[in-house]
Design an enzyme around this catalytic site. Structure first.
Site, short mmCIF file in Angstrom:
data_model
loop_
_atom_site.label_atom_id
_atom_site.label_comp_id
_atom_site.label_asym_id
_atom_site.label_seq_id
_atom_site.Cartn_x
_atom_site.Cartn_y
_atom_site.Cartn_z
N CYS A 80 0.86 -1.19 0.00
CA CYS A 80 0.00 0.00 0.00
C CYS A 80 0.90 1.23 0.00
O CYS A 80 1.79 1.36 0.84
CB CYS A 80 -0.90 -0.01 1.23
SG CYS A 80 -1.88 1.51 1.42
N CYS A 83 0.37 3.26 3.60
CA CYS A 83 0.84 2.77 4.90
C CYS A 83 1.92 1.69 4.83
O CYS A 83 2.47 1.32 5.85
CB CYS A 83 -0.33 2.29 5.74
SG CYS A 83 -1.08 0.75 5.14
N CYS A 129 -7.26 -0.96 1.45
CA CYS A 129 -6.26 -1.46 2.39
C CYS A 129 -6.94 -1.60 3.75
O CYS A 129 -7.57 -0.67 4.23
CB CYS A 129 -5.09 -0.49 2.47
SG CYS A 129 -3.88 -0.92 3.75
N CYS A 132 -5.25 1.12 6.45
CA CYS A 132 -5.43 2.58 6.40
C CYS A 132 -6.67 3.02 5.64
O CYS A 132 -7.00 4.20 5.62
CB CYS A 132 -4.19 3.25 5.82
SG CYS A 132 -3.93 2.91 4.06
N CYS A 152 -8.10 -5.95 -9.62
CA CYS A 152 -7.74 -4.93 -10.60
C CYS A 152 -7.38 -3.67 -9.81
O CYS A 152 -8.25 -3.01 -9.24
CB CYS A 152 -8.94 -4.69 -11.51
SG CYS A 152 -8.60 -3.59 -12.89
#
Length: 188
Positions: A80, A83, A129, A132, A152
């Site tokens: 991510c 984070c 995510c 976060c 995707c």
């Protein structure tokens, strides 16, 4: 004068129709959630590129075939961008022809939260995510075996930790591995 109690008033019916249309065209059907990791919006605006901010914080989408990782082939881990949570292994990346990085499996099932998304008058499954809340992309059921899933994902929501740099970092730190990526932005 007798009026049946079974029907709704004209105003109530109109209000329900407006509420439904707002829900239908406003996007994901979700409640506000508190995520385990959060950052002030001012910090994110400084740390992320405008596209990264738009995609992860405003649920935007980058143009197909234009993202940094659309044709990326290096071995490693996709994390991510907000984070640093590990999300996908390069071993599960495949070319779906969609123009966005596609993966058929997660590193850990709990790393991504799935939410119904009704934006643009259609039903999709949004991926965020789980640490976060950053918007990543969408999940579709048209991927390859063994999962049949296609995550995707927008390149702008991802950072990348190459297998080689992870090994050199672990060696330099006496065996401790790091998942942060330094791409010219402030490290976490």
């Amino acid at each position: 004068m007798y009026r049946p109690v079974t029907g709704r008033s004209s105003l109530a019916t109109k209000l329900l129709a407006v509420a439904f249309l707002l829900l239908l065209y406003s996007g994901a059907c979700r409640t506000k959630k508190t995520w385990p990791v959060s950052f002030p919006q001012e910090e994110l605006r400084k740390r992320l590129t405008p596209m990264q901010y738009h995609v992860t914080q405003e649920r935007g989408t980058e143009s197909a075939f234009a993202g940094e990782f659309a044709h990326h082939k290096e071995e490693g881990t996709y994390t991510c961008v907000v984070c640093g949570t590990p999300l996908f292994s390069s071993n599960t990346k495949f070319d779906s022809g969609s123009g966005w990085p596609s993966f058929f499996d997660l590193m850990k099932e709990e790393s991504i939260t799935l939410t119904d998304d009704f934006s643009y008058g259609m039903h999709r499954v949004e991926t965020t995510c789980s640490q976060c809340g950053a918007h990543l992309g969408h999940l579709f059921d048209d991927g390859p075996r063994p999962t049949g899933k296609r995550y995707c994902i927008n390149s702008a929501s991802l950072a990348f930790q190459s297998k080689d740099s992870a090994s050199s970092i672990a060696t330099a730190e006496g065996g401790a591995s790091s998942s942060s990526v330094n791409d010219g932005k402030t490290e976490l």
